[in-house]
Motif scaffolding. Structure first.
Motif, short mmCIF file in Angstrom:
data_model
loop_
_atom_site.label_atom_id
_atom_site.label_comp_id
_atom_site.label_asym_id
_atom_site.label_seq_id
_atom_site.Cartn_x
_atom_site.Cartn_y
_atom_site.Cartn_z
N ASN A 58 -33.25 28.61 -9.08
CA ASN A 58 -31.86 28.51 -8.65
C ASN A 58 -31.08 27.40 -9.34
OD1 ASN A 58 -31.06 30.30 -6.08
ND2 ASN A 58 -33.24 29.89 -6.02
N THR A 59 -31.73 26.26 -9.59
CA THR A 59 -30.98 25.12 -10.14
C THR A 59 -31.64 24.50 -11.37
OG1 THR A 59 -32.09 23.54 -8.69
CG2 THR A 59 -30.06 24.52 -7.87
N ILE A 60 -32.86 24.89 -11.68
CA ILE A 60 -33.66 24.30 -12.77
C ILE A 60 -33.90 22.81 -12.50
CG2 ILE A 60 -33.88 23.85 -15.24
CD1 ILE A 60 -32.20 26.29 -15.79
N SER A 61 -32.83 22.03 -12.51
CA SER A 61 -33.00 20.60 -12.22
C SER A 61 -31.71 20.06 -11.61
CB SER A 61 -33.34 19.81 -13.48
OG SER A 61 -32.24 19.79 -14.37
N SER A 62 -31.81 18.88 -11.03
CA SER A 62 -30.64 18.23 -10.44
C SER A 62 -30.03 17.26 -11.45
CB SER A 62 -31.05 17.47 -9.17
OG SER A 62 -31.72 18.34 -8.27
N SER A 63 -28.90 16.66 -11.09
CA SER A 63 -28.22 15.73 -12.00
C SER A 63 -29.07 14.50 -12.27
CB SER A 63 -26.87 15.30 -11.40
OG SER A 63 -26.34 14.21 -12.12
N ARG A 64 -29.37 14.27 -13.52
CA ARG A 64 -30.22 13.14 -13.89
C ARG A 64 -29.50 11.81 -13.69
NH1 ARG A 64 -32.85 12.04 -19.87
NH2 ARG A 64 -34.30 10.40 -19.24
N LEU A 65 -28.25 11.74 -14.09
CA LEU A 65 -27.51 10.49 -14.03
C LEU A 65 -27.39 9.98 -12.60
CD1 LEU A 65 -25.82 8.25 -15.28
CD2 LEU A 65 -23.83 9.77 -15.18
N THR A 66 -26.92 10.82 -11.69
CA THR A 66 -26.70 10.36 -10.32
C THR A 66 -28.02 10.04 -9.62
OG1 THR A 66 -26.56 12.68 -9.59
CG2 THR A 66 -24.48 11.52 -10.03
N GLN A 67 -29.08 10.75 -9.96
CA GLN A 67 -30.39 10.41 -9.38
C GLN A 67 -30.80 9.00 -9.79
OE1 GLN A 67 -33.77 13.14 -9.45
NE2 GLN A 67 -32.37 14.82 -9.92
N GLU A 68 -30.63 8.69 -11.06
CA GLU A 68 -31.05 7.37 -11.54
C GLU A 68 -30.17 6.26 -10.98
OE1 GLU A 68 -33.73 6.77 -12.97
OE2 GLU A 68 -34.35 8.73 -13.69
N VAL A 69 -28.87 6.55 -10.82
CA VAL A 69 -27.96 5.54 -10.24
C VAL A 69 -28.36 5.24 -8.80
CG1 VAL A 69 -25.59 5.12 -9.51
CG2 VAL A 69 -26.03 6.07 -11.78
N VAL A 70 -28.60 6.29 -8.02
CA VAL A 70 -29.00 6.10 -6.62
C VAL A 70 -30.34 5.38 -6.56
CG1 VAL A 70 -29.72 7.29 -4.51
CG2 VAL A 70 -27.66 8.03 -5.72
N ALA A 71 -31.28 5.76 -7.42
CA ALA A 71 -32.59 5.09 -7.43
C ALA A 71 -32.44 3.60 -7.69
CB ALA A 71 -33.47 5.73 -8.50
N SER A 72 -31.58 3.24 -8.64
CA SER A 72 -31.35 1.83 -8.94
C SER A 72 -30.74 1.10 -7.76
CB SER A 72 -30.45 1.71 -10.18
OG SER A 72 -30.21 0.36 -10.50
N PHE A 73 -29.81 1.77 -7.06
CA PHE A 73 -29.17 1.15 -5.90
C PHE A 73 -30.19 0.90 -4.79
CE2 PHE A 73 -26.29 0.64 -2.32
CZ PHE A 73 -25.23 -0.05 -2.88
N LEU A 74 -31.11 1.85 -4.61
CA LEU A 74 -32.14 1.70 -3.58
C LEU A 74 -33.14 0.62 -3.99
CD1 LEU A 74 -33.02 5.42 -2.69
CD2 LEU A 74 -31.31 3.95 -1.65
N GLU A 75 -33.46 0.58 -5.28
CA GLU A 75 -34.49 -0.32 -5.77
C GLU A 75 -34.12 -1.78 -5.60
OE1 GLU A 75 -37.09 -0.87 -9.87
OE2 GLU A 75 -35.16 0.16 -9.93
N LYS A 76 -32.88 -2.13 -5.79
CA LYS A 76 -32.44 -3.53 -5.78
C LYS A 76 -32.19 -4.08 -4.38
CE LYS A 76 -32.46 -3.53 -10.27
NZ LYS A 76 -33.53 -4.21 -11.00
N GLY A 77 -32.42 -3.26 -3.36
CA GLY A 77 -32.19 -3.71 -1.99
C GLY A 77 -30.74 -3.67 -1.57
N ARG A 78 -29.87 -3.16 -2.45
CA ARG A 78 -28.44 -3.11 -2.12
C ARG A 78 -28.18 -2.12 -0.98
NH1 ARG A 78 -28.09 -2.37 -7.95
NH2 ARG A 78 -27.53 -4.29 -9.02
N TYR A 79 -28.98 -1.08 -0.93
CA TYR A 79 -28.75 -0.01 0.04
C TYR A 79 -28.83 -0.53 1.48
CZ TYR A 79 -29.07 4.69 2.11
OH TYR A 79 -28.86 5.84 2.85
N GLU A 80 -29.87 -1.28 1.78
CA GLU A 80 -30.03 -1.78 3.14
C GLU A 80 -28.90 -2.75 3.51
OE1 GLU A 80 -31.14 -2.08 6.90
OE2 GLU A 80 -31.90 -0.63 5.45
N GLN A 81 -28.49 -3.58 2.57
CA GLN A 81 -27.36 -4.47 2.84
C GLN A 81 -26.08 -3.67 3.13
OE1 GLN A 81 -28.89 -7.68 3.54
NE2 GLN A 81 -26.70 -7.92 3.27
N HIS A 82 -25.87 -2.65 2.31
CA HIS A 82 -24.71 -1.77 2.51
C HIS A 82 -24.78 -1.10 3.88
CE1 HIS A 82 -22.03 1.65 2.18
NE2 HIS A 82 -23.04 2.48 2.19
N LEU A 83 -25.96 -0.61 4.25
CA LEU A 83 -26.11 0.09 5.53
C LEU A 83 -25.84 -0.83 6.72
CD1 LEU A 83 -29.28 2.31 4.95
CD2 LEU A 83 -26.91 3.07 5.21
#
Length: 468
Positions: free
Chosen positions: A343-368
């Protein structure tokens, strides 16, 4: 494992719950700062931070030389009724009403109907910087296809965060998708065929209804409580008397009612699924937006057979337009991977990597942490305004997270008609009829407090009350 909470947040949450539960009343004096320090064994700065949080939420105020006092809060409206859908399959498609409401999406309107937080609450500047940085860091500047299994870093970060709520997922158990709806669609397409019956809560998010109908599925809506979710007795009976192929539930802060299933109910739901060998698709869009001291657990925590397929995304917390979601396919990994590829072959590579970086640096929990505090404040202000301006017999849900209110009005009121009147005044609501395939909830509506609480929102609530 509990989510890490600072002591001042715990103290603030303790007093907030005491006010909501009536243990602290309007104008009651709170314990002194010194008393807080002694009771909780904390420093004076920690105690002050706790009271500052409560002040920012509008729950308390200080009097010079006297201390802190509980603000007057208007009486809370009654809870909406438990839903009572027909035991027969509904087939009254609300698509025309859904289309009408969402065709009117316009930044110039007060969009209480939108199921996403305001962009004012999203870390857009930080995300933009990460987009630019990520484009240059990737070998092909994000122009190539992502592999079928999705970003390795994204899967690793999701797995890491799952330990905070007891999920203890492995990265190879996670399949990134183009949003949560895509995740649910992959589950439906892999595990059902046209004519199969699925079980859902009633009311339920209209996107799920439209997805299931587009695949030719029969939808059995079951009674739900505005605070505790699906009725377990009704669920048990439906599994005993119907050939159910799949269940889809939103156990935490359901959309649109806002209820959260108690832990024991979640355990029983998983036990039922295992007993009848039925897959459970668990929509987990809102769990990170809790107002209490810790994130509610998922049904997935109790899954030992691989029957629970957890679906989630960052669409309600971080970046709706990025379309970054994921699912845990459990024992159905091979089937679902094939469906995703076809159905989709693959998802967006760019946005996946951006979100991964945001989660990795601990920014996500501070934002939440900031987002949760803001949404909790909004929920209190919105409910207070509804109680003030709506008819006396209004009933309103009391979610402990998310950003949806389910509002029940007198039987003679039709919220589809109310929508037509309100939209002419640049106010958009979501009529209750959108959230079912049956002729019910005509006197209900969903209202989002994901919009900032300001004079515009205040006046819009007041205007709806005047129309009523």
């Amino acid at each position: 494992m509990k989510t890490v909470t600072f002591l001042y947040e715990k103290i603030a949450a303790d007093f907030s719950r005491q006010m909501i539960n009536g243990l602290l009343l309007a104008n009651d004096q709170l314990p002194s700062i010194r008393s807080i320090c002694s009771s909780y064994q904390v420093s004076m700065s920690t105690a002050l931070k706790a009271y500052h949080i409560l002040e920012s939420q509008g729950l308390i105020h200080s009097k010079p030389q006297s201390g802190y006092f509980v603000n007057p809060v208007r009486k809370l409206p009654a809870l909406p009724n438990v839903s009572v859908p027909s035991p027969n399959m509904g087939n009254e498609d609300p698509s025309a009403l859904v289309s009408k409401v969402y065709k009117a999406v316009n930044s110039g309107k007060v969009m209480f109907s939108l199921g996403v937080p305001s962009k004012a609450y999203l870390p857009l500047a930080k995300l933009n910087k990460l987009v630019c940085k990520t484009v240059w860091q990737l070998e092909d500047h994000a122009s190539g296809y992502e592999n079928l299994n999705g970003s390795t870093n994204l899967r690793r970060q999701i797995a890491r965060i799952s330990y905070q709520w007891g999920g203890q997922l492995r990265e190879d158990e996670i399949l990134p998708t183009a949003g949560c709806t895509a995740a649910m669609a992959h589950c439906f397409m892999a595990l059902t065929e046209k004519g199969d019956t699925i079980v859902v809560e009633s009311p339920i998010y209209f996107g799920i209804l439209q997805l299931a109908k587009s695949l030719g599925l029969n939808i059995l809506e079951l009674p739900s409580h505005p605070q505790t979710g699906i009725d377990l007795e009704a669920l048990t009976k439906s599994l005993q008397t119907n050939k159910v192929k799949l269940c889809l539930l939103v156990p935490n802060f359901s959309n649109p009612m806002g209820g959260t299933m108690p832990v024991e109910h979640k355990k029983e739901v998983v036990r039922l699924m295992e007993h009848y060998d039925i897959p459970l698709v668990e929509n987990d869009m809102y769990s990170d937006l809790y107002f209490g001291q810790e994130r509610p657990v998922n049904c997935k925590v109790f899954d030992e057979s691989g029957l629970v397929l957890l679906c989630s995304s960052v669409s309600k917390t971080l970046a709706p337009g990025y379309r970054v979601g994921w699912l845990t396919p459990g024992k159905f990994a091979e089937k679902i991977s094939r469906v995703k590829f076809s159905n989709t072959i693959s998802s967006s590579r760019l946005t996946q990597e951006v979100v991964a970086s945001f989660l990795e640096k601990g920014r996500y929990e501070q934002h939440l942490k900031t987002l949760r505090r803001t949404l909790h404040f909004n929920s209190l202000r919105y409910v207070e305004a509804i109680e003030k301006y709506f008819p006396d017999d209004v009933k309103v849900s009391r979610p402990d997270g998310g950003f949806m209110l389910w509002i029940e009005l007198a039987k003679q009121i039709n919220t589809a008609d109310l929508y037509d009147k309100a939209i002419k005044l640049n106010i958009s609501i979501a009529p209750g009829r959108m959230f079912t395939l049956q002729n019910q909830f005509n006197n209900c509506m969903r209202l989002s407090y994901g919009l900032p609480w300001n004079e515009s929102a205040h006046q819009a609530i007041k205007t709806i009350g005047a129309l009523l």
